[in-house]
Write a protein that holds these residues in place. Structure first.
Motif, PDB file in Angstrom:
ATOM      1  N   LEU A 274       0.867  -1.176   0.000  1.00 27.65           N
ATOM      2  CA  LEU A 274       0.000   0.000   0.000  1.00 27.65           C
ATOM      3  C   LEU A 274       0.905   1.227   0.000  1.00 27.65           C
ATOM      4  O   LEU A 274       1.662   1.449   0.954  1.00 27.65           O
ATOM      5  N   PHE A 275       0.851   2.004  -1.071  1.00 29.53           N
ATOM      6  CA  PHE A 275       1.696   3.190  -1.207  1.00 29.53           C
ATOM      7  C   PHE A 275       0.946   4.430  -0.711  1.00 29.53           C
ATOM      8  O   PHE A 275      -0.189   4.682  -1.118  1.00 29.53           O
ATOM      9  N   VAL A 276       1.592   5.178   0.169  1.00 31.62           N
ATOM     10  CA  VAL A 276       1.075   6.473   0.606  1.00 31.62           C
ATOM     11  C   VAL A 276       1.875   7.529  -0.146  1.00 31.62           C
ATOM     12  O   VAL A 276       3.045   7.775   0.164  1.00 31.62           O
ATOM     13  N   ASN A 277       1.246   8.144  -1.151  1.00 29.59           N
ATOM     14  CA  ASN A 277       1.956   9.023  -2.086  1.00 29.59           C
ATOM     15  C   ASN A 277       1.926  10.491  -1.691  1.00 29.59           C
ATOM     16  O   ASN A 277       2.906  11.216  -1.887  1.00 29.59           O
ATOM     17  N   LEU A 278       0.788  10.935  -1.182  1.00 29.28           N
ATOM     18  CA  LEU A 278       0.589  12.346  -0.858  1.00 29.28           C
ATOM     19  C   LEU A 278       0.014  12.467   0.546  1.00 29.28           C
ATOM     20  O   LEU A 278      -0.651  11.545   1.041  1.00 29.28           O
ATOM     21  N   TYR A 279       0.228  13.629   1.146  1.00 33.32           N
ATOM     22  CA  TYR A 279      -0.254  13.861   2.502  1.00 33.32           C
ATOM     23  C   TYR A 279      -1.257  15.014   2.500  1.00 33.32           C
ATOM     24  O   TYR A 279      -1.008  16.086   1.947  1.00 33.32           O
ATOM     25  N   ALA A 280      -2.402  14.761   3.151  1.00 30.79           N
ATOM     26  CA  ALA A 280      -3.447  15.772   3.290  1.00 30.79           C
ATOM     27  C   ALA A 280      -4.485  15.233   4.256  1.00 30.79           C
ATOM     28  O   ALA A 280      -4.709  14.012   4.318  1.00 30.79           O
ATOM     29  N   ARG A 281      -5.101  16.114   5.030  1.00 32.83           N
ATOM     30  CA  ARG A 281      -6.154  15.663   5.931  1.00 32.83           C
ATOM     31  C   ARG A 281      -7.286  15.070   5.103  1.00 32.83           C
ATOM     32  O   ARG A 281      -7.855  15.758   4.248  1.00 32.83           O
TER      33      ARG A 281
ATOM     34  N   ALA B 298      -7.338  -7.865  10.968  1.00 33.78           N
ATOM     35  CA  ALA B 298      -5.881  -7.875  11.127  1.00 33.78           C
ATOM     36  C   ALA B 298      -5.257  -8.721  10.018  1.00 33.78           C
ATOM     37  O   ALA B 298      -5.736  -9.818   9.719  1.00 33.78           O
ATOM     38  N   ASP B 299      -4.185  -8.185   9.412  1.00 30.99           N
ATOM     39  CA  ASP B 299      -3.584  -8.911   8.297  1.00 30.99           C
ATOM     40  C   ASP B 299      -2.168  -8.399   8.058  1.00 30.99           C
ATOM     41  O   ASP B 299      -1.802  -7.287   8.456  1.00 30.99           O
ATOM     42  N   ASP B 300      -1.381  -9.239   7.396  1.00 27.56           N
ATOM     43  CA  ASP B 300      -0.014  -8.872   7.047  1.00 27.56           C
ATOM     44  C   ASP B 300       0.019  -8.176   5.689  1.00 27.56           C
ATOM     45  O   ASP B 300      -0.480  -8.705   4.693  1.00 27.56           O
ATOM     46  N   PHE B 301       0.592  -6.989   5.662  1.00 25.31           N
ATOM     47  CA  PHE B 301       0.862  -6.285   4.409  1.00 25.31           C
ATOM     48  C   PHE B 301       1.876  -5.185   4.687  1.00 25.31           C
ATOM     49  O   PHE B 301       2.245  -4.948   5.848  1.00 25.31           O
ATOM     50  N   SER B 302       2.347  -4.552   3.640  1.00 23.20           N
ATOM     51  CA  SER B 302       3.382  -3.511   3.771  1.00 23.20           C
ATOM     52  C   SER B 302       2.827  -2.159   3.371  1.00 23.20           C
ATOM     53  O   SER B 302       2.172  -2.031   2.337  1.00 23.20           O
TER      54      SER B 302
ATOM     55  N   GLN C 206       6.299   4.088  18.561  1.00 19.61           N
ATOM     56  CA  GLN C 206       7.679   3.602  18.541  1.00 19.61           C
ATOM     57  C   GLN C 206       8.370   4.030  17.252  1.00 19.61           C
ATOM     58  O   GLN C 206       7.914   3.734  16.151  1.00 19.61           O
ATOM     59  N   GLU C 207       9.495   4.745  17.405  1.00 17.50           N
ATOM     60  CA  GLU C 207      10.224   5.224  16.234  1.00 17.50           C
ATOM     61  C   GLU C 207      10.847   4.063  15.482  1.00 17.50           C
ATOM     62  O   GLU C 207      11.344   3.099  16.079  1.00 17.50           O
ATOM     63  N   ILE C 208      10.815   4.151  14.161  1.00 19.26           N
ATOM     64  CA  ILE C 208      11.410   3.110  13.327  1.00 19.26           C
ATOM     65  C   ILE C 208      12.529   3.722  12.482  1.00 19.26           C
ATOM     66  O   ILE C 208      12.536   4.922  12.198  1.00 19.26           O
ATOM     67  N   ALA C 209      13.455   2.859  12.104  1.00 18.27           N
ATOM     68  CA  ALA C 209      14.607   3.319  11.321  1.00 18.27           C
ATOM     69  C   ALA C 209      14.170   3.781   9.940  1.00 18.27           C
ATOM     70  O   ALA C 209      13.242   3.231   9.344  1.00 18.27           O
ATOM     71  N   LEU C 210      14.873   4.808   9.445  1.00 14.53           N
ATOM     72  CA  LEU C 210      14.520   5.411   8.164  1.00 14.53           C
ATOM     73  C   LEU C 210      15.305   4.722   7.044  1.00 14.53           C
ATOM     74  O   LEU C 210      16.166   5.319   6.408  1.00 14.53           O
ATOM     75  N   ASN C 211      14.983   3.482   6.793  1.00 16.48           N
ATOM     76  CA  ASN C 211      15.647   2.722   5.736  1.00 16.48           C
ATOM     77  C   ASN C 211      14.796   2.791   4.472  1.00 16.48           C
ATOM     78  O   ASN C 211      13.824   2.034   4.326  1.00 16.48           O
TER      79      ASN C 211
ATOM     80  N   PHE D 137      10.760   5.423  -0.655  1.00 17.04           N
ATOM     81  CA  PHE D 137       9.674   5.020   0.240  1.00 17.04           C
ATOM     82  C   PHE D 137      10.252   4.377   1.500  1.00 17.04           C
ATOM     83  O   PHE D 137      11.296   3.718   1.462  1.00 17.04           O
ATOM     84  N   LEU D 138       9.533   4.528   2.601  1.00 12.58           N
ATOM     85  CA  LEU D 138       9.858   3.812   3.822  1.00 12.58           C
ATOM     86  C   LEU D 138       8.884   2.645   3.945  1.00 12.58           C
ATOM     87  O   LEU D 138       7.703   2.837   4.252  1.00 12.58           O
ATOM     88  N   PRO D 139       9.343   1.407   3.683  1.00  9.71           N
ATOM     89  CA  PRO D 139       8.440   0.257   3.793  1.00  9.71           C
ATOM     90  C   PRO D 139       8.261  -0.173   5.250  1.00  9.71           C
ATOM     91  O   PRO D 139       9.236  -0.290   5.998  1.00  9.71           O
ATOM     92  N   ILE D 140       7.023  -0.381   5.644  1.00 10.19           N
ATOM     93  CA  ILE D 140       6.720  -0.855   6.989  1.00 10.19           C
ATOM     94  C   ILE D 140       5.892  -2.129   6.842  1.00 10.19           C
ATOM     95  O   ILE D 140       4.711  -2.065   6.470  1.00 10.19           O
ATOM     96  N   SER D 141       6.506  -3.243   7.101  1.00 12.03           N
ATOM     97  CA  SER D 141       5.845  -4.540   6.928  1.00 12.03           C
ATOM     98  C   SER D 141       5.524  -5.127   8.297  1.00 12.03           C
ATOM     99  O   SER D 141       6.424  -5.265   9.154  1.00 12.03           O
ATOM    100  N   ARG D 142       4.256  -5.484   8.499  1.00 15.08           N
ATOM    101  CA  ARG D 142       3.836  -6.037   9.775  1.00 15.08           C
ATOM    102  C   ARG D 142       2.408  -6.537   9.666  1.00 15.08           C
ATOM    103  O   ARG D 142       1.772  -6.373   8.614  1.00 15.08           O
ATOM    104  N   LYS D 143       1.943  -7.125  10.720  1.00 17.96           N
ATOM    105  CA  LYS D 143       0.533  -7.484  10.789  1.00 17.96           C
ATOM    106  C   LYS D 143      -0.219  -6.283  11.335  1.00 17.96           C
ATOM    107  O   LYS D 143      -0.089  -5.933  12.516  1.00 17.96           O
ATOM    108  N   TRP D 144      -0.953  -5.636  10.440  1.00 16.28           N
ATOM    109  CA  TRP D 144      -1.626  -4.394  10.804  1.00 16.28           C
ATOM    110  C   TRP D 144      -2.964  -4.706  11.472  1.00 16.28           C
ATOM    111  O   TRP D 144      -3.736  -5.537  10.992  1.00 16.28           O
TER     112      TRP D 144
END
Length: 809
Positions: A440-447, A482-486, A522-527, A532-539
């Motif tokens: 799931l790509f988050v491309n732009l930021y806006a309320r 709840a499911d695993d995705f990035s 919890q802060e995560i490393a900026l890799n 893009f910063l990929p965050i993979s987990r069970k959301w």
């Protein structure tokens, strides 16, 4: 058998259901496509004070205004005249004006997707009925030819010969068709009505019969139909539309079947061999967008390789800091590498929109954030500057500096930009998110609030932020289970030290702060991966992402090869490019110097221009007093570039002097600068010939100038009137001459007269009247005391004349 109203309604719904099901089925079984899928417009809603306001203004003001102007200028009337029983002449300026109506329908269709409006729906029904009536029996639809065939007069008649398609290079029959197809698809998606879609499909069948190997082999004069054909293919699943789009692309640069149009139309070599962006910028970016579509749908890697090289040429060498493209007005397009003048920048609004379309497609193709960095720069700066905050005034070109000669206007003779703006802004929501499998790509930021479908999983997302004014962003993640995705968060290039990909522009100072990202506190490393910063987990439902982007104002410098920006500095904060404008800076900005060490302070002003963040710094203002240059401390105030030109004409600059040699000190008022200027009929820009701005050459478009184009071979005049009698003995004229670009030349001859009583009497000159370019042509004469002096100009045959500056002493 007679059916009751309810039965007929039910039958109609059943038929529409199966039609829609068939189209959806076709779309779902495309064998190849972009590896990344864009979000759906109807699955997203802004609730901020930035984009939601601009979209609302577009829907409530811009779209109705565009339709009103299309009615007023006769663009809609053309369809009525072209229909059987219609009579009269073509009403508007260009044979391709039909396309403006199609773009407006497309814009209105997106508005209907966002919020249903029965009045707008009904208006479109009535308008589409007029369009359908104008279509000829075999599917041909081009009102200029239909009106001409009925004996009506049309403009630019030589563009429309007795044979269809013969002058496609200029007449743009296929360009019109492309916008028809885009409008038809949007209208069908918004309403599920096939009224306009049937017109489009009938027209497309005609073009399929007429064009192809062994038939008409012409490529479109103005690229656009390729994009429309791809949309027809996506909707129907009919491969023939995709094949025709590819045929048109591959015909460019192919000497078999047509005489090449040349670089202006990107028809100088085959598209797969093109590596440098040349010619008309809108045509080019529409073509690149279509190439990306066709590459995605066919897997043609030669297209991809060409696109990668073309993109680098544009972004590394030919794009403005605002995201605008097309430096020269001579052909509304690309100039040589690094040639990016500011005050004469063309940067057409339509070119910015086309550039945005292209860059987003490049992201869908490659999945790299650098394309979105360019996309974001374009939409916040290059696009939004093209329309006023009120939504009913427009820029065609978007200069990065002005000496007071620019202001937005309600409409244009060639009015491609207003309806293009109207169709682009309502679509912004679909670009915020994208998906690819379990990404799931988050491309732009806006309320905002939105949702995406990832395979079989629905994920709702809610953004809380004051972006672009504030860099703090919270994203609430709510998968239906709840499911695993990035989740791939785009970390803007400007937040990690790069204003734009490549080295065309760079920040003057190193970034002291860095982006911070937290998941559930919890802060995560900026890799980063491709930006893009990929965050993979069970959301889990209720998970929270917090992003903190550094929003300090930054100094931007240009590559040393960009001569126009040497010794100058620009300011960027977040995605917003800033400019200095006259109302905030004591009436002038070219006399300002922004020292390298001056602190840049940002503050939000809710009352200014709809609410925005300004940037302030301590600088110096230069002026000439009693013949000497004087420097004084002055606070410099900068506003977002998109917000300029709302408070009257005056100076504006994106690039501000950081070196004293680049400052233009405010001159002392001169005798001639206080004179009242009058000019003969047809003169444009008379107010600029005594503004004391020195041109660099006779073809300098950066400063204002007077001209009489399109009048040619005529005798014209300009008068200076003084409040009281003055003593004069010298005059100097700097001629405007745009050889190589336009039809203004130095005059054939000229002469000076002074007012004696009520009569104009020739001065007794002691110097020759010269007509040399790129210099002042000085004439001394025996002193006269008068309240008026006149210059009389005889233009060369077949040419017009103009004046950059006229000095009298």
């Amino acid at each position: 058998m007679f059916q009751g109203k309810a039965d007929r309604k039910l039958t109609g719904l059943v038929v529409m259901f199966f039609i829609l099901l068939a189209f959806i089925s076709c779309r779902g079984h495309l064998k190849q496509d972009y590896p990344i899928k864009s979000g759906q417009l109807t699955d997203f809603q802004f609730n901020d004070n930035f984009w939601s306001k601009r979209i609302e203004t577009t829907v409530k003001v811009t779209i109705p205004h565009v339709f009103k102007m299309e009615e007023t200028t006769g663009r809609i009337k053309n369809f009525e005249i072209a229909a059987p029983g219609g009579q009269g002449d073509f009403c508007s300026n260009y044979p391709f004006d039909d396309s403006d109506v199609y773009k407006a329908i497309e814009a209105a269709s997106y508005a209907l997707m966002l919020r249903y409006d029965p009045e707008l729906d009904k208006y479109l029904d009535e308008l589409i009925a007029k369009i359908a009536a104008a279509q000829e029996k075999d599917g041909y639809l081009y009102t200029a030819r239909s009106i001409k065939d009925k004996g009506g007069k049309i403009p630019l008649e030589h563009w429309v010969t007795d044979k269809r398609w013969e002058r496609e290079k200029d007449a743009h029959e296929l360009y019109n068709a492309g916008h028809l197809y885009e409008a038809a698809v949007a209208h069908y998606q918004a309403t599920h009505k096939k009224t306009l879609l049937n017109v489009a499909l009938k027209n497309a069948e005609l073009i399929l019969r007429d064009f192809g190997p062994g038939k008409v082999m012409l490529p479109p004069g103005h690229q656009e139909i390729e994009i429309g054909l791809v949309k027809l293919y996506r909707l129907t699943g009919e491969r023939k539309y995709l094949d025709l789009a590819k045929f048109f692309l591959d015909q460019r640069g192919n000497e078999k079947g047509h005489k090449l149009y040349g670089f202006y139309s990107q028809d100088h070599k085959p598209v797969k061999q093109q590596t440098e962006a040349v010619g008309h910028a809108v045509r080019a970016a529409y073509m690149y967008s279509a190439m990306a579509d066709v590459a995605a749908l066919t897997g043609d890697q030669e297209y991809v390789q060409a696109l990668d090289k073309l993109w680098e040429d544009v972004v590394f060498r030919k794009i403005y800091l605002t995201g605008g493209i097309g430096a020269t007005g001579a052909w509304e397009g690309f100039g040589p590498a690094y040639e990016l003048p500011n005050a004469s920048a063309y940067a057409e609004t339509c070119a910015s929109i086309a550039n945005a379309f292209w860059n987003y497609r490049m992201f869908l193709l490659h999945g790299e954030a650098k394309y979105l960095d360019v996309f974001e720069r374009i939409i916040y700066n290059g696009v939004l500057s093209g329309v006023s905050l009120s939504g009913d005034r427009f820029f065609y070109s978007n200069p990065l500096a002005s000496f007071g000669q620019h202001e937005r206007t309600p409409w244009f003779g060639c009015a491609c930009c207003p309806p293009n703006i109207a169709r682009f802004i309502p679509q912004i929501g679909q670009y915020v998110y994208a998906t690819s499998g379990e990404k799931l790509f988050v491309n732009l930021y806006a309320r905002s609030q939105g949702q995406v479908i990832m395979d079989d999983l629905k994920v709702s997302l809610e953004q809380e932020t004051e972006y672009p004014w504030n860099g703090e962003v919270k994203i609430k993640i709510n998968p239906e289970k709840a499911d695993d995705f990035s989740i791939y968060l785009r970390i803007p290039g400007w937040a990690v030290g790069q204003p734009i990909p490549g080295d065309l522009y760079y920040f003057a100072e190193k970034l002291e702060t860095r982006p911070i990202v937290k998941v559930n506190g919890q802060e995560i490393a900026l890799n980063l991966e491709n930006g893009f910063l990929p965050i993979s987990r069970k959301w889990q439902p209720g998970d929270l992402i917090e992003i903190s982007l550094p929003m300090e104002p930054r100094r931007v410098l240009a590559n040393e090869k960009v001569k126009a920006d040497q010794g100058l500095v620009a300011i960027q904060r977040g995605p917003i490019v800033y400019c200095a404008e006259w109302p905030d800076n004591n009436g002038r900005v070219t006399n300002l110097l922004l020292p390298d060490g001056a602190e840049l302070k940002a503050e939000f002003n809710p009352e200014l221009l709809g609410g925005l963040t300004v940037v302030k710094a301590k600088g110096q203002a230069y002026s000439v007093e009693k013949g000497k240059v004087v420097k004084k401390e002055q606070e410099i105030t900068l506003i977002p570039y998109y917000a300029w030109a709302h408070r009257g004409r005056g100076e504006m600059a994106v690039w501000i002097a950081r070196e004293e040699a680049k400052v233009r000190p405010k001159p002392e008022p001169a005798l001639y600068s206080r004179a009242k200027v009058k000019a003969s009929e047809g003169a444009r820009g008379a107010r600029f010939i005594n503004d004391q701005y020195e041109p660099e050459n006779s073809n300098d478009h950066s400063v204002g100038y007077l001209h009489w184009w399109p009048k040619k071979g005529t005798t014209e005049w300009v008068i200076y009137e003084f409040d009281s009698p003055v003593r004069l003995s010298e005059a100097a004229v700097y001629w405007f001459d745009d050889t190589g670009e336009g039809e203004c030349r130095v005059p054939q001859s000229w002469k000076l007269y002074y007012l004696r009583g009520k009569d104009w009497v020739p001065v007794k000159n002691t110097d020759e009247y010269k007509t040399e370019k790129d210099k002042y042509n000085r004439v001394r004469f025996l002193p006269v005391v008068t309240r008026g002096i006149k210059i009389e100009i005889v233009s060369q045959p077949e040419f017009s004349s103009g004046i950059q500056e006229w000095i009298v002493r």
